[in-house]
Write a protein that holds these residues in place. Structure first.
Motif, PDB file in Angstrom:
ATOM      1  N   VAL A  54       0.836  -1.208   0.000  1.00 13.90           N
ATOM      2  CA  VAL A  54       0.000   0.000   0.000  1.00 13.90           C
ATOM      3  C   VAL A  54       0.872   1.261   0.000  1.00 13.90           C
ATOM      4  O   VAL A  54       0.531   2.261  -0.631  1.00 13.90           O
ATOM      5  N   THR A  55       2.019   1.216   0.689  1.00 14.44           N
ATOM      6  CA  THR A  55       2.937   2.360   0.696  1.00 14.44           C
ATOM      7  C   THR A  55       3.422   2.664  -0.716  1.00 14.44           C
ATOM      8  O   THR A  55       3.477   3.837  -1.133  1.00 14.44           O
ATOM      9  N   PHE A  56       3.782   1.627  -1.473  1.00 18.31           N
ATOM     10  CA  PHE A  56       4.181   1.823  -2.870  1.00 18.31           C
ATOM     11  C   PHE A  56       3.060   2.505  -3.661  1.00 18.31           C
ATOM     12  O   PHE A  56       3.312   3.423  -4.446  1.00 18.31           O
ATOM     13  N   VAL A  57       1.831   2.046  -3.455  1.00 18.98           N
ATOM     14  CA  VAL A  57       0.695   2.594  -4.201  1.00 18.98           C
ATOM     15  C   VAL A  57       0.448   4.051  -3.815  1.00 18.98           C
ATOM     16  O   VAL A  57       0.343   4.938  -4.678  1.00 18.98           O
ATOM     17  N   LEU A  58       0.371   4.322  -2.501  1.00 15.97           N
ATOM     18  CA  LEU A  58       0.061   5.671  -2.026  1.00 15.97           C
ATOM     19  C   LEU A  58       1.161   6.670  -2.368  1.00 15.97           C
ATOM     20  O   LEU A  58       0.882   7.820  -2.728  1.00 15.97           O
ATOM     21  N   ASN A  59       2.409   6.248  -2.262  1.00 19.05           N
ATOM     22  CA  ASN A  59       3.525   7.168  -2.490  1.00 19.05           C
ATOM     23  C   ASN A  59       3.782   7.472  -3.956  1.00 19.05           C
ATOM     24  O   ASN A  59       4.642   8.290  -4.282  1.00 19.05           O
ATOM     25  N   ASN A  60       3.031   6.827  -4.839  1.00 15.81           N
ATOM     26  CA  ASN A  60       3.207   7.069  -6.269  1.00 15.81           C
ATOM     27  C   ASN A  60       1.931   7.571  -6.931  1.00 15.81           C
ATOM     28  O   ASN A  60       1.654   7.292  -8.096  1.00 15.81           O
ATOM     29  N   GLY A  61       1.137   8.308  -6.129  1.00 15.15           N
ATOM     30  CA  GLY A  61       0.019   9.056  -6.698  1.00 15.15           C
ATOM     31  C   GLY A  61      -1.258   8.296  -6.894  1.00 15.15           C
ATOM     32  O   GLY A  61      -2.105   8.709  -7.687  1.00 15.15           O
ATOM     33  N   SER A  62      -1.439   7.173  -6.181  1.00 16.95           N
ATOM     34  CA  SER A  62      -2.678   6.411  -6.315  1.00 16.95           C
ATOM     35  C   SER A  62      -3.121   5.948  -4.937  1.00 16.95           C
ATOM     36  O   SER A  62      -2.516   6.299  -3.920  1.00 16.95           O
ATOM     37  N   SER A  63      -4.198   5.181  -4.885  1.00 16.02           N
ATOM     38  CA  SER A  63      -4.671   4.604  -3.619  1.00 16.02           C
ATOM     39  C   SER A  63      -5.516   3.387  -3.931  1.00 16.02           C
ATOM     40  O   SER A  63      -5.785   3.093  -5.105  1.00 16.02           O
ATOM     41  N   LEU A  64      -5.937   2.688  -2.882  1.00 14.25           N
ATOM     42  CA  LEU A  64      -6.817   1.533  -3.056  1.00 14.25           C
ATOM     43  C   LEU A  64      -8.230   1.870  -2.626  1.00 14.25           C
ATOM     44  O   LEU A  64      -9.001   1.016  -2.208  1.00 14.25           O
ATOM     45  N   GLY A  65      -8.567   3.146  -2.724  1.00 14.92           N
ATOM     46  CA  GLY A  65      -9.935   3.586  -2.477  1.00 14.92           C
ATOM     47  C   GLY A  65     -10.319   3.609  -1.021  1.00 14.92           C
ATOM     48  O   GLY A  65      -9.512   3.388  -0.121  1.00 14.92           O
TER      49      GLY A  65
ATOM     50  N   ILE B 210      -6.287  -7.459  13.942  1.00 12.81           N
ATOM     51  CA  ILE B 210      -5.906  -6.114  14.377  1.00 12.81           C
ATOM     52  C   ILE B 210      -4.389  -5.978  14.407  1.00 12.81           C
ATOM     53  O   ILE B 210      -3.837  -4.928  14.039  1.00 12.81           O
ATOM     54  N   SER B 211      -3.692  -7.043  14.815  1.00  9.77           N
ATOM     55  CA  SER B 211      -2.225  -7.013  14.815  1.00  9.77           C
ATOM     56  C   SER B 211      -1.692  -6.822  13.397  1.00  9.77           C
ATOM     57  O   SER B 211      -0.742  -6.063  13.166  1.00  9.77           O
ATOM     58  N   CYS B 212      -2.305  -7.518  12.448  1.00  8.47           N
ATOM     59  CA  CYS B 212      -1.925  -7.383  11.044  1.00  8.47           C
ATOM     60  C   CYS B 212      -2.132  -5.945  10.571  1.00  8.47           C
ATOM     61  O   CYS B 212      -1.264  -5.353   9.918  1.00  8.47           O
ATOM     62  N   ILE B 213      -3.282  -5.383  10.913  1.00  8.03           N
ATOM     63  CA  ILE B 213      -3.594  -4.009  10.526  1.00  8.03           C
ATOM     64  C   ILE B 213      -2.620  -3.029  11.170  1.00  8.03           C
ATOM     65  O   ILE B 213      -2.183  -2.051  10.553  1.00  8.03           O
ATOM     66  N   PHE B 214      -2.266  -3.280  12.433  1.00  8.45           N
ATOM     67  CA  PHE B 214      -1.331  -2.406  13.142  1.00  8.45           C
ATOM     68  C   PHE B 214       0.030  -2.396  12.447  1.00  8.45           C
ATOM     69  O   PHE B 214       0.636  -1.329  12.258  1.00  8.45           O
ATOM     70  N   ILE B 215       0.518  -3.571  12.052  1.00  2.00           N
ATOM     71  CA  ILE B 215       1.802  -3.667  11.350  1.00  2.00           C
ATOM     72  C   ILE B 215       1.738  -2.902  10.027  1.00  2.00           C
ATOM     73  O   ILE B 215       2.625  -2.096   9.708  1.00  2.00           O
ATOM     74  N   ALA B 216       0.675  -3.143   9.255  1.00  3.20           N
ATOM     75  CA  ALA B 216       0.527  -2.483   7.957  1.00  3.20           C
ATOM     76  C   ALA B 216       0.417  -0.966   8.118  1.00  3.20           C
ATOM     77  O   ALA B 216       1.078  -0.204   7.399  1.00  3.20           O
ATOM     78  N   SER B 217      -0.401  -0.516   9.083  1.00  3.57           N
ATOM     79  CA  SER B 217      -0.608   0.914   9.290  1.00  3.57           C
ATOM     80  C   SER B 217       0.667   1.609   9.759  1.00  3.57           C
ATOM     81  O   SER B 217       0.941   2.752   9.381  1.00  3.57           O
ATOM     82  N   SER B 218       1.464   0.919  10.580  1.00  2.64           N
ATOM     83  CA  SER B 218       2.729   1.477  11.066  1.00  2.64           C
ATOM     84  C   SER B 218       3.692   1.715   9.910  1.00  2.64           C
ATOM     85  O   SER B 218       4.360   2.753   9.843  1.00  2.64           O
ATOM     86  N   ILE B 219       3.751   0.754   8.991  1.00  3.38           N
ATOM     87  CA  ILE B 219       4.625   0.886   7.822  1.00  3.38           C
ATOM     88  C   ILE B 219       4.151   2.024   6.932  1.00  3.38           C
ATOM     89  O   ILE B 219       4.931   2.865   6.474  1.00  3.38           O
ATOM     90  N   ILE B 220       2.837   2.072   6.687  1.00  7.15           N
ATOM     91  CA  ILE B 220       2.262   3.114   5.832  1.00  7.15           C
ATOM     92  C   ILE B 220       2.514   4.499   6.424  1.00  7.15           C
ATOM     93  O   ILE B 220       2.871   5.445   5.712  1.00  7.15           O
ATOM     94  N   GLY B 221       2.344   4.632   7.737  1.00  8.86           N
ATOM     95  CA  GLY B 221       2.564   5.912   8.394  1.00  8.86           C
ATOM     96  C   GLY B 221       4.030   6.310   8.425  1.00  8.86           C
ATOM     97  O   GLY B 221       4.369   7.482   8.269  1.00  8.86           O
ATOM     98  N   ARG B 222       4.922   5.331   8.608  1.00 12.44           N
ATOM     99  CA  ARG B 222       6.358   5.619   8.737  1.00 12.44           C
ATOM    100  C   ARG B 222       6.976   6.054   7.415  1.00 12.44           C
ATOM    101  O   ARG B 222       7.821   6.952   7.374  1.00 12.44           O
ATOM    102  N   TYR B 223       6.570   5.410   6.337  1.00 13.56           N
ATOM    103  CA  TYR B 223       7.213   5.675   5.047  1.00 13.56           C
ATOM    104  C   TYR B 223       6.335   6.519   4.121  1.00 13.56           C
ATOM    105  O   TYR B 223       6.464   6.440   2.906  1.00 13.56           O
ATOM    106  N   LYS B 224       5.471   7.317   4.699  1.00 18.34           N
ATOM    107  CA  LYS B 224       4.546   8.095   3.881  1.00 18.34           C
ATOM    108  C   LYS B 224       5.242   9.224   3.138  1.00 18.34           C
ATOM    109  O   LYS B 224       6.206   9.809   3.598  1.00 18.34           O
ATOM    110  N   LYS B 225       4.728   9.475   1.935  1.00 19.85           N
ATOM    111  CA  LYS B 225       4.996  10.704   1.205  1.00 19.85           C
ATOM    112  C   LYS B 225       3.626  11.219   0.798  1.00 19.85           C
ATOM    113  O   LYS B 225       2.644  10.502   0.843  1.00 19.85           O
ATOM    114  N   SER B 226       3.546  12.457   0.407  1.00 21.40           N
ATOM    115  CA  SER B 226       2.260  12.991  -0.021  1.00 21.40           C
ATOM    116  C   SER B 226       2.139  12.881  -1.528  1.00 21.40           C
ATOM    117  O   SER B 226       2.794  13.618  -2.263  1.00 21.40           O
TER     118      SER B 226
END
Length: 208
Positions: free
Chosen positions: A116-127, A172-188
Motif C-alpha cells: 500500500v505504501t508503494f501505491v500511495l507514495n506514487n500518486g494512487s490509492s486503493l480507495g 488487528i495485529s496485522c492491521i497495526f503492522i501495515a498501518s505502522s509501515i504506511i505511516g512511517r514511510y509516507k509521502k504525499s
C-alpha cells in the motif's frame, strides 16, 4: 519517464498487496477497509458483495474527486480494478497458503503495509479508507497510518462476532503492522502530483 516509473511502482505495490490479502484470506483472518465493511454487510443484507463494495466506496470517491483531484481519483479507480484482477489471478495460479496463523498475520501485515505504501507514495490509492486517510492527512495533518489503523480496527471490532476473539486480535495485529509501515514511510502523493504539474507548466513556459 517519471510517469512510467510511478506506474511500475504502483503495479509492484498492487502485486505485493494482493499477496498479503491472499495470505490473510487463506488463513481465514478478516480485514479492514471498505472490503471489510462490504463483507460484514453481506451477513445482514441480501445485497451481493460487489454491489455493496461499490456503494461503500462511492462516498470516498466523491471526497477524492472534490478534495484530492480528478487524476488521483482516476488512478485510484484503476488501482482498485487492477488489484481485483491480480487477486483473482493469484487464486487461480497459487495454491492456498498453509502456515501458522500467527506468522500469517505478521507476514500479511508486512506485505500489505509495504504494498500500500508503494501505491500511495506514487500518486494512487486503493480507495475507501485509504482516500479518507489521505484527505485527513492533507486537511488536518493527522498521520494517515493512524487514521487507517483506527478505522480498520473499528471494522474488525464489528466483525468480532463473525470470526471470534483470537482471529480478531490477530487481524488487528496485522492491521497495526501495515498501518505502522504506511505511516512511517509516507509521502504525499498530492504534493508530488502538484510538483509534477508545476514542473510541466515551467517546462511549457520555457519552450513558449
Amino acid at each position: 519517464m517519471n510517469l512510467l516509473k510511478k506506474l511500475i511502482f504502483v503495479l509492484i505495490g498492487l502485486i505485493i498487496t494482493s499477496l498479503g490479502i491472499k495470505l490473510l484470506s487463506d488463513s481465514l483472518l478478516t480485514f479492514g477497509g471498505t472490503a471489510g465493511i462490504a463483507t460484514i454487510l453481506t451477513y445482514v443484507t441480501n445485497v451481493p458483495w460487489g454491489v455493496l463494495f461499490f456503494i461503500v466506496n462511492l462516498p470516498f470517491f466523491i471526497i477524492s474527486i472534490q478534495e484530492l483531484g480528478k487524476w488521483f481519483t482516476i488512478s485510484s479507480l484503476l488501482s482498485i480494478t487492477g488489484i481485483s484482477f491480480i487477486r483473482e489471478w493469484f487464486d487461480l495460479v497459487i495454491p492456498a497458503f498453509e502456515i501458522n496463523i500467527v506468522i500469517a498475520s505478521i507476514i500479511s501485515g508486512l506485505l500489505i503495509g509495504f504494498g500500500v505504501t508503494f501505491v500511495l507514495n506514487n500518486g494512487s490509492s486503493l480507495g475507501g479508507i485509504h482516500i479518507l486517510g489521505l484527505y485527513i492527512d492533507k486537511k488536518f495533518s493527522i498521520n494517515r497510518g493512524i487514521v487507517l489503523f483506527v478505522c480498520d480496527s473499528l471494522i474488525i471490532l464489528f466483525a468480532l462476532a463473525l470470526v471470534g476473539w483470537f482471529k480478531a486480535i490477530l487481524s488487528i495485529s496485522c492491521i497495526f503492522i501495515a498501518s505502522s509501515i504506511i505511516g512511517r514511510y509516507k509521502k504525499s502523493p498530492i504534493k508530488e502530483m502538484e510538483r509534477d504539474q508545476e514542473a510541466q507548466l515551467v517546462g511549457k513556459s520555457l519552450h513558449s
